[in-house]
Design an enzyme around this catalytic site. Sequence first.
Site, PDB file in Angstrom:
ATOM      1  CE  LYS A 189      44.768  37.270  47.726  1.00  0.00           C
ATOM      2  NZ  LYS A 189      45.236  38.350  46.888  1.00  0.00           N
ATOM      3  CG  ASP A 242      40.744  30.269  37.989  1.00  0.00           C
ATOM      4  OD1 ASP A 242      41.896  29.842  38.151  1.00  0.00           O
ATOM      5  OD2 ASP A 242      40.484  31.484  37.834  1.00  0.00           O
ATOM      6  CG  HIS A 247      41.684  31.267  45.477  1.00  0.00           C
ATOM      7  ND1 HIS A 247      42.895  30.708  45.797  1.00  0.00           N
ATOM      8  CD2 HIS A 247      41.825  31.729  44.210  1.00  0.00           C
ATOM      9  CE1 HIS A 247      43.729  30.843  44.773  1.00  0.00           C
ATOM     10  NE2 HIS A 247      43.094  31.443  43.803  1.00  0.00           N
ATOM     11  CE  LYS A 347      39.446  34.839  35.578  1.00  0.00           C
ATOM     12  NZ  LYS A 347      40.312  35.474  36.573  1.00  0.00           N
TER      13      LYS A 347
HETATM   14  C1  BG6 Z   1      44.168  32.823  40.617  1.00  0.00           C
HETATM   15  C2  BG6 Z   1      43.236  32.534  39.484  1.00  0.00           C
HETATM   16  O1  BG6 Z   1      44.318  31.695  41.425  1.00  0.00           O
HETATM   17  O2  BG6 Z   1      43.664  33.893  41.404  1.00  0.00           O
HETATM   18  C3  BG6 Z   1      43.013  33.769  38.639  1.00  0.00           C
HETATM   19  O3  BG6 Z   1      43.770  31.498  38.683  1.00  0.00           O
HETATM   20  C4  BG6 Z   1      42.586  34.930  39.491  1.00  0.00           C
HETATM   21  O4  BG6 Z   1      42.059  33.523  37.623  1.00  0.00           O
HETATM   22  C5  BG6 Z   1      43.521  35.106  40.681  1.00  0.00           C
HETATM   23  O5  BG6 Z   1      42.605  36.094  38.684  1.00  0.00           O
HETATM   24  C6  BG6 Z   1      42.987  36.147  41.627  1.00  0.00           C
HETATM   25  O6  BG6 Z   1      43.949  36.427  42.599  1.00  0.00           O
HETATM   26  P1  BG6 Z   1      43.980  37.819  43.362  1.00  0.00           P
HETATM   27  O7  BG6 Z   1      45.083  37.665  44.352  1.00  0.00           O
HETATM   28  O8  BG6 Z   1      44.233  38.865  42.322  1.00  0.00           O
HETATM   29  O9  BG6 Z   1      42.638  37.973  43.983  1.00  0.00           O
END
Ligand code: BG6
Length: 509
Positions: A189, A242, A247, A347
Site C-alpha cells: 500500500k 488473519d 499486517h 471485523k
Molecule cells: C486480508 C485478510 O489479509 O486483509 C482479510 O485476510 C481482510 O480478512 C483484508 O479483510 C483487509 O485488507 P484491506 O486491504 O481491505 O485492509
Amino acid sequence: MHVERIVEPTVVVLFGVAGDLSWRLITPALFDLFVDGRLPPRFLLMGFDRADHDDQKLRDRLREGIAQFARRKRQHERIDEFLQQVRYHRGDLMDPEAYLALAAQLDAVNQSWGAQAQRAFYAATPPRFFEPISAHLGAAGLNEPRERSRIVIEKPIGHDLLSARAINAALGRSFKEKQIFRIDHYLGKETTQNILAFRFANPMFEPIWDRRYVECVTISVAESLGVERRAPYYEQAGALRDMVQNHLLQLLCLVAMEPPVSFAADEIRNKKMDVLHAIRPIHHDQVAEVAARGQYGPGWIDGQRVVGYRQEEGVAQDSPVETFAALRLFIDNWRWQGVPFYLRTGKRMAERLSEVIIQFRSVPHRTFPAGASLEWRPARLRLCLQPYEGIVLEFMAKQPGLSMVLRPVEMRFDYAESFSGPSPSAYETLLFDVMKNDTTLFMRADQVETGWSVLQPVLEVWGNSYPTEFPDYAAGTWGPYSASTPLIRDGFTWPPPLKIRRNGERNGG
Ligand code: BG6
C-alpha cells in the site's frame, strides 16, 4: 515523466487461476500494469488450474474480473489486447506430470521468443498446496536458473509457528530464500510505504521518535465488512492469525525500526527483524492482561441490519473464533524501552479505518491556568493509511480572542490534495516488484516465524479456553467492552477516530 518498466521477457504462471484471488486482484492488477506500460514487450500470463477451461474460456472469465475490479477498467478496449497474452494450462496441482508438461510449454515459449524468459510462479491457491507446488516445480527443474525463477505465495503462511516453519522448510528445499516472495499486501500500500518516506526522508520527527518523547503508539486496522464468504478459512484463523500476525506486526516494524543504511532489500528486512526480535515475550499467565478478543453479534452497519458472526454462512453456531483482537506489546531496546504499542483489529467495526497514532508525552509543566483549556489533548501524529490517506498532526493552539484559551487543532497532509492522479493498488506494486526481482516489500522466512513466536502464547491460551462471553460486541461498534483491557492498566483509551472531510478520500489499494 519516465515510466519504469520491466524489460526482461517474463512469464507469470498463475496456479489457481480459476480462483477468486486471481480473478479479483491479480489479473486486474496485471492489466493495470499493462495499460500503464509497465509490462515487458514479451509477456505471457500462463494460467494453471484443474478446471475444464481452454484459452478462450479463461480469457472470458478474466475479462469479467478485469472489467469489474481493474483500476483502469474504463480502458476496456485494451482488455482484449491484454488477454491475447493469456494462456491456459490445464493440470492438477498434485500431479508431477502436469509440471513436466508445463516445463515443456515454457521451453517452447523461450524458443519462440528466442530468449530465456524470467518466470514467476504465483501460488494463488489455498496454503495446503504451497508445499506440493514448490516440490513439483523443483522436480521439474523449474526452480532453475535461480536468478530467473521465483515463487510467490500469499499469507496465511501457516497457522502457528510449527506449521510456518514446515512451509518455509518445504519451500527452501526447492528455492533459495532470494527466490521466494511472500506477500503481505499491506506492504504494497502506498500509505504503508510512505511510513518509511516520512520517517527517513525528513529530519524533524526522527529525533523525538523514541521513549523520551513518545508516550504510546496505537495501531488500528478496523473493517466494517464481516467475514463475507470466507468462513471456511476464517473459522480456522480468527483475527489474530488473519491480521495481527502479518499486517499489524509489519506496520509495527515500519514504525519502530531503526533507520536503514540503504534501501537494499535485506538491509530493510534486517532492521525490521531487529524489532521483532526485541518484542518482549508474552508469558502464558500474562495473556489475560495484555490481550483481548471478541466476536461480533448482530448489529447495524451503514443503516443496514447485519447478522452476527455465528449466523454467517459456514460458521459454527457455537464458534469460538475471535473477530476482534487487541494486544499490548513492548519493544525491549534503547529506543522504545517502556513505550507500550497497542494493536487492535476487528471485523464489523463502526467504520473502516487503518491508522497508526504516535502519542507524544505531555508537557512537563502546565504553564497555562487550568481554566485555559476545556479539552486538553495530548499531541498526536496520525499516519492515516485508509480509507482516508494522509498524515495529521494534532496539537494545542490558542483560540483567537482576548483571553488565553487553548483548543486542540490539526495540521494535515492529504494525499488527494498533494498528489494528482491515482496511485497503484498494492497488488500492482507487489507484482511489479516480483518482476523486478526486488524482495524489499516481501516477508522473509525469519520475519514470518518470529511473528508467529510473538503470538504463540496468546494463540495457545485462547485455543485452550472457550470464550463463554461470545458474541460480545454488536456489529457496527468499536469492539467488545474488553477491547480496552490492554490499555486500562496504563491509563489509556483508544483515541477517537478522526473526523474526516469525506472529499479527502482517495481510492487506494
Ligand atoms: C486480508 C485478510 O489479509 O486483509 C482479510 O485476510 C481482510 O480478512 C483484508 O479483510 C483487509 O485488507 P484491506 O486491504 O481491505 O485492509
